[in-house]
Motif scaffolding. Structure first.
Motif, mmCIF file in Angstrom:
data_model
loop_
_atom_site.group_PDB
_atom_site.id
_atom_site.type_symbol
_atom_site.label_atom_id
_atom_site.label_comp_id
_atom_site.label_asym_id
_atom_site.label_seq_id
_atom_site.Cartn_x
_atom_site.Cartn_y
_atom_site.Cartn_z
ATOM 1 N N GLU A 173 0.831 -1.211 0.000
ATOM 2 C CA GLU A 173 0.000 0.000 0.000
ATOM 3 C C GLU A 173 0.861 1.254 0.000
ATOM 4 O O GLU A 173 0.578 2.222 -0.722
ATOM 5 N N GLU A 174 1.916 1.252 0.805
ATOM 6 C CA GLU A 174 2.803 2.402 0.856
ATOM 7 C C GLU A 174 3.568 2.561 -0.453
ATOM 8 O O GLU A 174 3.741 3.673 -0.950
ATOM 9 N N ARG A 175 4.020 1.442 -1.020
ATOM 10 C CA ARG A 175 4.750 1.493 -2.284
ATOM 11 C C ARG A 175 3.866 2.005 -3.408
ATOM 12 O O ARG A 175 4.338 2.679 -4.332
ATOM 13 N N SER A 176 2.579 1.704 -3.317
ATOM 14 C CA SER A 176 1.662 2.125 -4.377
ATOM 15 C C SER A 176 1.558 3.636 -4.481
ATOM 16 O O SER A 176 1.218 4.176 -5.531
ATOM 17 N N PHE A 177 1.839 4.356 -3.367
ATOM 18 C CA PHE A 177 1.821 5.817 -3.422
ATOM 19 C C PHE A 177 2.880 6.350 -4.380
ATOM 20 O O PHE A 177 2.714 7.423 -4.958
ATOM 21 N N PHE A 178 3.964 5.612 -4.552
ATOM 22 C CA PHE A 178 5.071 6.075 -5.379
ATOM 23 C C PHE A 178 5.086 5.448 -6.764
ATOM 24 O O PHE A 178 5.965 5.751 -7.562
ATOM 25 N N LEU A 179 4.126 4.581 -7.054
ATOM 26 C CA LEU A 179 4.123 3.875 -8.335
ATOM 27 C C LEU A 179 2.773 3.967 -9.036
ATOM 28 O O LEU A 179 2.411 3.090 -9.814
ATOM 29 N N TYR A 180 2.034 5.045 -8.772
ATOM 30 C CA TYR A 180 0.704 5.168 -9.359
ATOM 31 C C TYR A 180 0.783 5.404 -10.870
ATOM 32 O O TYR A 180 0.026 4.832 -11.647
ATOM 33 N N GLY A 181 1.690 6.269 -11.302
ATOM 34 C CA GLY A 181 1.776 6.601 -12.721
ATOM 35 C C GLY A 181 3.169 6.375 -13.276
ATOM 36 O O GLY A 181 4.068 5.895 -12.598
ATOM 37 N N LYS A 182 3.339 6.738 -14.539
ATOM 38 C CA LYS A 182 4.633 6.653 -15.209
ATOM 39 C C LYS A 182 5.029 8.058 -15.683
ATOM 40 O O LYS A 182 4.170 8.849 -16.067
ATOM 41 N N PRO A 183 6.321 8.364 -15.676
ATOM 42 C CA PRO A 183 6.767 9.742 -15.982
ATOM 43 C C PRO A 183 6.742 10.079 -17.471
ATOM 44 O O PRO A 183 7.740 10.517 -18.039
ATOM 45 N N ILE A 184 5.578 9.904 -18.088
ATOM 46 C CA ILE A 184 5.467 10.171 -19.533
ATOM 47 C C ILE A 184 5.570 11.668 -19.815
ATOM 48 O O ILE A 184 6.351 12.118 -20.653
ATOM 49 N N ALA A 185 4.767 12.475 -19.103
ATOM 50 C CA ALA A 185 4.761 13.920 -19.336
ATOM 51 C C ALA A 185 6.112 14.546 -18.996
ATOM 52 O O ALA A 185 6.534 15.513 -19.637
ATOM 53 N N THR A 186 6.778 13.990 -17.998
ATOM 54 C CA THR A 186 8.098 14.517 -17.634
ATOM 55 C C THR A 186 9.060 14.422 -18.805
ATOM 56 O O THR A 186 9.775 15.384 -19.126
ATOM 57 N N TYR A 187 9.090 13.269 -19.460
ATOM 58 C CA TYR A 187 9.993 13.083 -20.598
ATOM 59 C C TYR A 187 9.594 13.971 -21.778
ATOM 60 O O TYR A 187 10.457 14.516 -22.484
ATOM 61 N N VAL A 188 8.288 14.136 -21.981
ATOM 62 C CA VAL A 188 7.824 15.014 -23.060
ATOM 63 C C VAL A 188 8.262 16.450 -22.806
ATOM 64 O O VAL A 188 8.739 17.150 -23.712
ATOM 65 N N LEU A 189 8.119 16.907 -21.564
ATOM 66 C CA LEU A 189 8.539 18.267 -21.214
ATOM 67 C C LEU A 189 10.037 18.449 -21.414
ATOM 68 O O LEU A 189 10.498 19.483 -21.921
ATOM 69 N N LEU A 190 10.818 17.443 -21.019
ATOM 70 C CA LEU A 190 12.272 17.534 -21.189
ATOM 71 C C LEU A 190 12.640 17.644 -22.666
ATOM 72 O O LEU A 190 13.533 18.423 -23.033
ATOM 73 N N ILE A 191 11.956 16.893 -23.507
ATOM 74 C CA ILE A 191 12.221 16.950 -24.948
ATOM 75 C C ILE A 191 11.848 18.323 -25.506
ATOM 76 O O ILE A 191 12.614 18.928 -26.277
ATOM 77 N N MET A 192 10.689 18.842 -25.105
ATOM 78 C CA MET A 192 10.244 20.149 -25.597
ATOM 79 C C MET A 192 11.214 21.257 -25.173
ATOM 80 O O MET A 192 11.547 22.146 -25.959
ATOM 81 N N ILE A 193 11.678 21.191 -23.923
ATOM 82 C CA ILE A 193 12.617 22.196 -23.435
ATOM 83 C C ILE A 193 13.930 22.118 -24.203
ATOM 84 O O ILE A 193 14.517 23.154 -24.575
ATOM 85 N N ALA A 194 14.415 20.899 -24.467
ATOM 86 C CA ALA A 194 15.669 20.730 -25.213
ATOM 87 C C ALA A 194 15.525 21.235 -26.649
ATOM 88 O O ALA A 194 16.435 21.887 -27.187
ATOM 89 N N VAL A 195 14.385 20.946 -27.284
ATOM 90 C CA VAL A 195 14.150 21.398 -28.662
ATOM 91 C C VAL A 195 14.116 22.918 -28.724
ATOM 92 O O VAL A 195 14.718 23.542 -29.614
ATOM 93 N N MET A 196 13.417 23.553 -27.770
ATOM 94 C CA MET A 196 13.346 25.009 -27.756
ATOM 95 C C MET A 196 14.724 25.623 -27.541
ATOM 96 O O MET A 196 15.067 26.645 -28.152
ATOM 97 N N PHE A 197 15.532 24.998 -26.690
ATOM 98 C CA PHE A 197 16.880 25.514 -26.460
ATOM 99 C C PHE A 197 17.687 25.469 -27.754
ATOM 100 O O PHE A 197 18.404 26.424 -28.090
ATOM 101 N N TYR A 198 17.582 24.367 -28.492
ATOM 102 C CA TYR A 198 18.302 24.235 -29.760
ATOM 103 C C TYR A 198 17.840 25.297 -30.763
ATOM 104 O O TYR A 198 18.666 25.936 -31.435
ATOM 105 N N ILE A 199 16.527 25.501 -30.857
ATOM 106 C CA ILE A 199 15.984 26.490 -31.806
ATOM 107 C C ILE A 199 16.487 27.888 -31.463
ATOM 108 O O ILE A 199 16.907 28.650 -32.346
#
Length: 512
Positions: A173-199
């Motif tokens: 139950e305690e572990r489930s608090f830290f494993l509810y989702g997957k960091p999909i949006a985090t990786y998308v944001l990192l890619i967008m920030i890197a692309v904007m920096f390059y541009i």
């Protein structure tokens, strides 16, 4: 009383504390368990051991070792103080005197660890009425008695399984608090920030203020003109590689943790609400051009703080102290370093906390107070926006105006640089940098007399400004004032003898 009856009582007692009282199982091996009660302060721990001792020196040695282990446990749990009981389930007490062992044992520089020994001997009545120390408050029930060894062994097996199953379920139950989702949006944001920096790097450079403004940095005069979208676009821009790297690293770790805890949809709301509040706070308190995801990242700290309020035991047992220490260091660093936009950081932190309280953790039920967090978020955003508007006369600092003017001049856009410098001189008639830049423009416009006057004002305000003396020499030369040009060059050379072009111009004038 038989050995197996002692073993049965041991597991009955452990089962009671784990399943009935909600104690957390820390350790279990060889008929010894360590339990933690997370509620009281100071932290209470119980060690229950099935042991038989012939002599008091054997008991004393075990008691001493137990207190040492409790002190190590206190440090592992990061507690200031620990108080507990060391309970022995025994067939019989030592044959010699051991009364002095019933006193509390302390350990630690400030006696932070206290353990009191409780020895429950074989007698059934003693086991039915434990009155020592904190145990008397636990209302330990009279457990069932079994006279059949086979039945007792079955019961012991069942009690063991239930204790372990209960512990495993609680851990899951305690572990489930830290494993509810997957960091999909985090990786998308990192890619967008890197692309904007390059541009941005390919179109003028991320340290070029005009380029940053063109691509959507937080620029107060533009926001006052209605470009509110800059509150969001500035979150994807960064000033230099170090800024990009540090924020990306923070987003990778914090974003991943928060998105796993809250889920992708909640994470996105927290991130952008925090980023918005951080940008508006920067608009209200920082007149410089600003960019970066720092406000949103501090909002992730705010989301972790809300988790600490919603699940305080789990928070402080896992990440709590690390989060508080890192957050504290970042806030102090922001106050100490003048170029850091602490307004955005604090605004993002508060915004992230409010956003997390608004969306709540996945397993939290909807609560009426969510409406208050929603109203609080709206009121905070509008208040900061209003504050930025009433400070309209402060939205363009002389430093920023001169910085923009210099970049315009580097690009040959003199007509756009002129009004910026003129505005600074109207507000600050004692600014030598403004007079120096104005003289440069006047020289480019061919108005050498005005350039000379501006440069004379520059060196009057700052006599050590060797570049101004050199430019004044150039201006005198254009006006045909050779003697004045030589005097200005001599002053420039005296202030900066390492400047070869000063000496070269001096030689040219002297040979003519």
């Amino acid at each position: 009383m038989s050995v197996w009856k002692q073993d049965l009582y041991f597991w009955q007692l452990v089962h009671y504390y784990v399943t009935e009282r909600g104690f957390r199982l820390l350790y279990e091996k060889n008929k010894e368990v360590w339990l933690e009660d997370e509620n009281p302060k100071p932290k209470r721990i119980i060690r229950i051991a099935r042991r038989d001792f012939d002599w008091q020196n054997q008991l004393r040695k075990d008691v001493t070792e137990t207190v040492k282990r409790a002190e190590l446990l206190r440090k592992q749990l990061k507690q200031k103080k620990i108080a507990g009981e060391n309970i022995y389930i025994s067939m019989y007490p030592p044959v010699d005197s051991w009364d002095d062992l019933t006193r509390p044992f302390y350990l630690g520089k400030k006696q932070q660890t206290m353990m009191k020994m409780v020895l429950i001997p074989s007698g059934l009545e003693e086991k039915r009425s434990v009155t020592s120390g904190e145990l008397s408050k636990d209302l330990i029930p009279a457990f069932p008695i079994y006279e059949d060894i086979d039945m007792a062994e079955v019961v012991i097996g069942r009690l063991k399984r239930e204790v372990r199953q209960h512990t495993k379920k609680k851990e899951e139950e305690e572990r489930s608090f830290f494993l509810y989702g997957k960091p999909i949006a985090t990786y998308v944001l990192l890619i967008m920030i890197a692309v904007m920096f390059y541009i941005v790097e390919q179109n003028g450079g991320s340290t070029h203020v005009l380029t940053l403004i063109e691509f959507g940095a937080k620029y107060n005069p533009a926001i006052l003109d209605g470009e509110w979208w800059r509150f969001f676009s500035s979150m994807f821009l960064h000033i230099g590689f170090i800024h990009l790297f540090m924020n990306s690293l923070a987003l990778f770790y914090l974003g991943g943790a928060v998105e796993r805890m809250y889920g992708t949809s909640r994470f996105v709301l927290i991130y952008f609400i925090a980023g918005l509040i951080g940008s508006i706070s920067s608009f209200a308190f920082n007149e410089q051009v600003a960019a970066g995801a720092s406000g949103a990242i501090f909002g992730l700290f705010g989301a972790l703080l809300y988790f600490g309020i919603a699940q305080p035991k789990l928070f402080f047992r896992t990440m709590g102290m690390n989060v508080l220490v890192i957050l504290g260091i970042n806030l102090v660093f922001g106050f100490v370093m003048p170029m850091i936009d602490n307004g955005a950081h604090i605004g993002g932190l508060v915004g992230g906390f409010l956003a997390a309280a608004l969306v709540q953790l996945p397993k939290e039920r909807g609560r009426p107070r969510q409406i208050f967090y929603l109203l609080g978020t709206i009121i905070l955003a509008l208040s900061l926006f209003w504050l930025g508007h009433i400070k309209e006369d402060q939205q363009m600092s002389s430093l920023l105006s001169l910085q923009l003017a210099q970049e315009y001049m580097q690009e040959g856009r003199f007509d756009e640089a002129y009004p910026l410098i003129e505005t600074v001189l109207e507000e600050e008639n004692d600014n030598p940098e403004a007079y120096f830049l104005m003289a440069y423009l006047e020289y480019e416009f061919g108005d050498y007399e005005k350039a000379r006057e501006s440069l004379l004002k520059t060196v009057e305000l700052r006599p050590s400004f060797h570049e101004a003396h050199y430019n004044l020499a150039l201006t005198h030369s254009r006006l045909g004032n050779t003697e004045e040009a030589i005097a200005s060059l001599e002053e420039a050379i005296a202030l900066a003898p390492e400047e070869e072009e000063y000496q070269a111009l001096y030689d040219d004038i002297m040979t003519d």
